[in-house]
Design an enzyme around this catalytic site. Structure first.
Site: not given
Ligand code: COA
Length: 337
Positions: A291, A261, A118
């Site tokens: 993304n 990004h 990215c």
């Molecule tokens: N829909 C519903 N629930 C979901 C889900 C979805 N698509 N994906 C995960 N969950 C659930 C998880 O299972 C978890 O449940 P639990 O509490 O029962 O275990 C809960 O939601 C929280 O998950 P978590 O991973 O802690 O969420 P988060 O607040 O960290 O958000 C992302 C997840 C991926 C949105 C976030 O971590 C993020 O944006 N990270 C950066 C990713 C990124 O930008 N990557 C590319 C970089 S170039």
């Protein structure tokens, strides 16, 4: 007298973008995995993404974006010296830049792929600037394109909601060193964190001869430790932008636009807050595309440009970050009127 060191400066003279035809909304995703529009919207800001059909290639959309950029710059493909394709998802692992070069008819240009996930477009911009500043090349086409839909595990709700396909391109030309649009930059990488975001090859051992084995297999779908990547971005992006601003001899108060990004709206908002920049300075089209990896910055730049959002003389802080991990920032003074 930074500019006194170079024989030429860079200027961005055209931009273009293209996306494949398929659309996948948050509502559509609820039919595939256990999720909701509300969860995706509040956690990421994404509403829909574009996905390539089996007949659509990276080279197709990369070429389309490039043609628009060349048209805007009023540059003929045969005038190009170099084509850089920033991508992690080429149609051909040996490289797809050459196919874009051929499709455009850029006969005089040399073409190569650049892989920095990215951060690819940002790394490509700085690369292109080096060729121009040394006086080697005058006209460069930089394409950022990715088809991550090919590599997403569509049954993994923690990643499949994030990614989309797209391409963006800019034409970068040599100008007077005193008019150099690249005011400062900083690039970083840390392989110790590579396990947090991977699209890695896994193979099984195959014996060719008693004493010779090779590994044969395939690339595995995207694997991500979301929270760790989130924390990395919110900490490192403001830091790297501050360093690039320092090289540019500017402060964050002089930044007109923040072009990050497009990974997550919460990341973009947090970065703006840490730099004390107003929300209105954040360029965002994430809701419509998700993304798109190396394509996200040029895609957002092209839309902002065509919507007449950017004015000549304004300062844009651009930052890419992602797998590697890699991250970087470039401070650009916009010049297209
Ligand atoms: N829909 C519903 N629930 C979901 C889900 C979805 N698509 N994906 C995960 N969950 C659930 C998880 O299972 C978890 O449940 P639990 O509490 O029962 O275990 C809960 O939601 C929280 O998950 P978590 O991973 O802690 O969420 P988060 O607040 O960290 O958000 C992302 C997840 C991926 C949105 C976030 O971590 C993020 O944006 N990270 C950066 C990713 C990124 O930008 N990557 C590319 C970089 S170039």
């Amino acid at each position: 007298m930074r500019n006194g060191l170079y024989s030429a400066g860079i200027t961005i003279t055209g931009s273009g973008s293209a996306t494949p035809s398929g659309r996948l909304s948050n509502e559509d995703l609820t039919q595939m995995v256990e999720t909701s529009d509300e969860w995706i919207t509040t956690r990421t800001g994404i509403k829909q993404r574009c996905v390539a059909a089996p007949g659509e290639s990276l080279v197709d959309i990369g070429t389309q974006a490039s043609q628009s950029a060349l048209e805007m710059a009023n540059v003929h493909p045969e005038q190009l010296d170099l084509v850089i394709l920033a991508t992690s998802t080429p149609d051909d692992l040996f490289g797809s830049a050459v196919s874009i070069q051929t499709a455009l008819g850029a006969k005089k240009a040399v073409a190569f792929d650049l892989t920095a996930a990215c951060s690819g477009f940002l790394f490509g911009l700085v690369n292109a600037a080096q060729f121009i500043r040394t006086g080697m090349y005058q006209k460069i086409l930089l394409v950022g394109a990715d088809l991550l839909s090919r590599w997403v595990d569509w049954s993994d709700r923690s990643t499949c909601i994030l990614f989309g396909d797209g391409a963006g391109a800019v034409v970068i030309e040599a100008t007077d060193p005193q008019r150099d649009a690249l005011l400062g930059f900083e690039l970083c990488s840390d392989g110790q964190l590579s396990h947090t975001l991977t699209l890695s090859h896994q193979g099984d051992s195959r014996t060719l001869l008693d004493s010779v084995q090779v590994s044969q297999g395939n690339y595995q779908p995207i694997h991500m430790k979301g929270k760790e990547v989130y924390r990395f971005a919110v900490e490192k992006v403001p830091e790297v932008i501050s360093k690039a601003l320092f090289h540019a001899e500017l402060t964050s108060q002089q930044v007109d636009w923040l072009l990050l990004h497009q990974a997550n709206q919460r990341i973009m908002d947090a970065v703006a807050q840490r730099l004390n920049l107003p929300q209105e300075s954040v360029i965002s089209n994430l809701a419509s595309y998700g993304n798109t990896s190396a394509a996200s910055i040029p895609l957002a730049l092209d839309e902002a440009m065509r919507a007449s959002q950017l004015n000549a003389g304004e300062i844009i802080a651009i930052s890419g970050f992602g797998a590697g991990l890699t991250w970087g920032a470039a401070i650009v003074q916009w010049q297209i009127v």
